[in-house]
Design an enzyme around this catalytic site. Sequence first.
Site, PDB file in Angstrom:
ATOM      1  CB  SER A  26       4.863 -36.887 -19.346  1.00 24.30           C
ATOM      2  OG  SER A  26       4.793 -36.336 -20.622  1.00 24.30           O
ATOM      3  CG  HIS A  57      15.034 -26.595 -27.032  1.00 24.78           C
ATOM      4  ND1 HIS A  57      13.948 -27.367 -27.348  1.00 24.78           N
ATOM      5  CD2 HIS A  57      14.555 -25.396 -26.673  1.00 24.78           C
ATOM      6  CE1 HIS A  57      12.854 -26.651 -27.187  1.00 24.78           C
ATOM      7  NE2 HIS A  57      13.202 -25.450 -26.780  1.00 24.78           N
ATOM      8  CG  HIS A  79       5.412 -35.454 -28.473  1.00 25.42           C
ATOM      9  ND1 HIS A  79       6.282 -34.829 -27.607  1.00 25.42           N
ATOM     10  CD2 HIS A  79       4.812 -36.453 -27.771  1.00 25.42           C
ATOM     11  CE1 HIS A  79       6.185 -35.418 -26.412  1.00 25.42           C
ATOM     12  NE2 HIS A  79       5.315 -36.401 -26.479  1.00 25.42           N
ATOM     13  CE1 TYR A  81       3.505 -31.515 -28.577  1.00 25.02           C
ATOM     14  CE2 TYR A  81       2.436 -33.656 -28.619  1.00 25.02           C
ATOM     15  CZ  TYR A  81       3.176 -32.704 -27.947  1.00 25.02           C
ATOM     16  OH  TYR A  81       3.599 -32.917 -26.667  1.00 25.02           O
ATOM     17  CD  GLU A  82       8.041 -31.792 -29.197  1.00 30.11           C
ATOM     18  OE1 GLU A  82       9.004 -31.114 -28.821  1.00 30.11           O
ATOM     19  OE2 GLU A  82       7.953 -33.023 -28.990  1.00 30.11           O
ATOM     20  CB  ALA A 109       1.446 -38.964 -19.932  1.00 32.69           C
ATOM     21  CG  MET A 204      -1.405 -35.917 -27.909  1.00 34.00           C
ATOM     22  SD  MET A 204      -1.140 -34.209 -27.392  1.00 34.00           S
ATOM     23  CE  MET A 204      -2.655 -33.884 -26.492  1.00 34.00           C
ATOM     24  CB  SER A 205       3.838 -39.963 -27.802  1.00 31.40           C
ATOM     25  OG  SER A 205       3.465 -40.775 -26.713  1.00 31.40           O
ATOM     26  CG  ASN A 228      -6.051 -36.969 -18.959  1.00 32.84           C
ATOM     27  OD1 ASN A 228      -4.842 -37.084 -19.177  1.00 32.84           O
ATOM     28  ND2 ASN A 228      -6.963 -37.010 -19.921  1.00 32.84           N
ATOM     29  CG  HIS A 240       1.771 -30.148 -19.825  1.00 35.94           C
ATOM     30  ND1 HIS A 240       1.940 -31.384 -20.424  1.00 35.94           N
ATOM     31  CD2 HIS A 240       2.999 -29.772 -19.376  1.00 35.94           C
ATOM     32  CE1 HIS A 240       3.219 -31.718 -20.347  1.00 35.94           C
ATOM     33  NE2 HIS A 240       3.874 -30.773 -19.720  1.00 35.94           N
TER      34      HIS A 240
HETATM   35  N1  HPA Z   1      -5.307 -37.007 -24.687  1.00 37.06           N
HETATM   36  C1  HPA Z   1      -4.189 -37.038 -25.451  1.00 37.06           C
HETATM   37  N2  HPA Z   1      -2.969 -37.137 -24.922  1.00 37.06           N
HETATM   38  C2  HPA Z   1      -2.867 -37.249 -23.593  1.00 37.06           C
HETATM   39  C3  HPA Z   1      -3.986 -37.220 -22.762  1.00 37.06           C
HETATM   40  C4  HPA Z   1      -5.275 -37.098 -23.343  1.00 37.06           C
HETATM   41  O1  HPA Z   1      -6.325 -37.074 -22.675  1.00 37.06           O
HETATM   42  N3  HPA Z   1      -3.537 -37.335 -21.484  1.00 37.06           N
HETATM   43  C5  HPA Z   1      -2.179 -37.425 -21.554  1.00 37.06           C
HETATM   44  N4  HPA Z   1      -1.760 -37.371 -22.824  1.00 37.06           N
END
Ligand code: HPA
Length: 267
Positions: A26, A57, A79, A81-82, A109, A204-205, A228, A240
């Site tokens: 990201s 896509h 990912h 989760y997709e 990210a 998540m990746s 974050n 996001h």
């Molecule tokens: N958690 C999971 N995945 C993320 C986060 C998070 O806080 N920030 C960016 N991707």
Amino acid sequence: MSKNALEIIQSKSNGITPKVGIILGSGLGDFADSIQNQIKFSYEDLPGFPGAGVKGHAGKLVLGEINGTEVAVLQGRAHYYEHGHTDIMRTPIETLKQLGCETLILTNAAGSLLPEATPGSLMMLTDHINFTGISPLFGEKENNRFVDMVNAYNPKLCKKLQDIAKENNITLFEGVYIWFCGPNFETPAEIKSAQLLGADAVGMSTVPEVILARFFNLNVIAISIITNMGAGMSNTILSHEQTMDNAQKASKNLQFLLHKFLKSYSK
Ligand code: HPA
């Protein structure tokens, strides 16, 4: 018989033999603009790539050169989760290896579990915790499925990147990444337990991609853009949009580091 992804790429690659593959996470989309002599392929035209066959896509694979090193850049990842498939990035990673890549650089990210690594900073991953209990190698039949994960994040390449960061006064935190499958963010209790387990960043990746890269015998380095603090560590509500804003801030430093790294890669 129709061509596979490798054959399609090689038929148009103009003799480019990438040594380094890069998966852009990201906020790093514009990194691909700095590639010289670009040859672009849409994932939708590459069988086995995520989104293949789905018009409008998909991501892009860009072949070319950065600072004297031939590269293959994957702009866009899928990912778990997709789609619910842990091995969704298997064909792209295997194709990088078949094209000649020795090393895979992963970017992502991530949330920080270290109070000092605040949003907008960079963290190089030195190890990971697979908290999901699933693996992209489920179903593999041969004994090479028992992949050794010690030094999965190549210590020599990690040192090289950290040296470059120090020479250029860029703070590059180091830490352990924990994979939660998402797409919901974590609970504060999950973040506390991740800290107790020894994690420094959460995302998540990346972990399934690292496992696949080691399966295909690629050297790995991975860098997280901290977007974050982990859930419950600050008063900011996770979103996001926040992830994307902070990714943009750190991406300048990350692009600088990657350019320097590629400059010295072949030397
Ligand atoms: N958690 C999971 N995945 C993320 C986060 C998070 O806080 N920030 C960016 N991707």
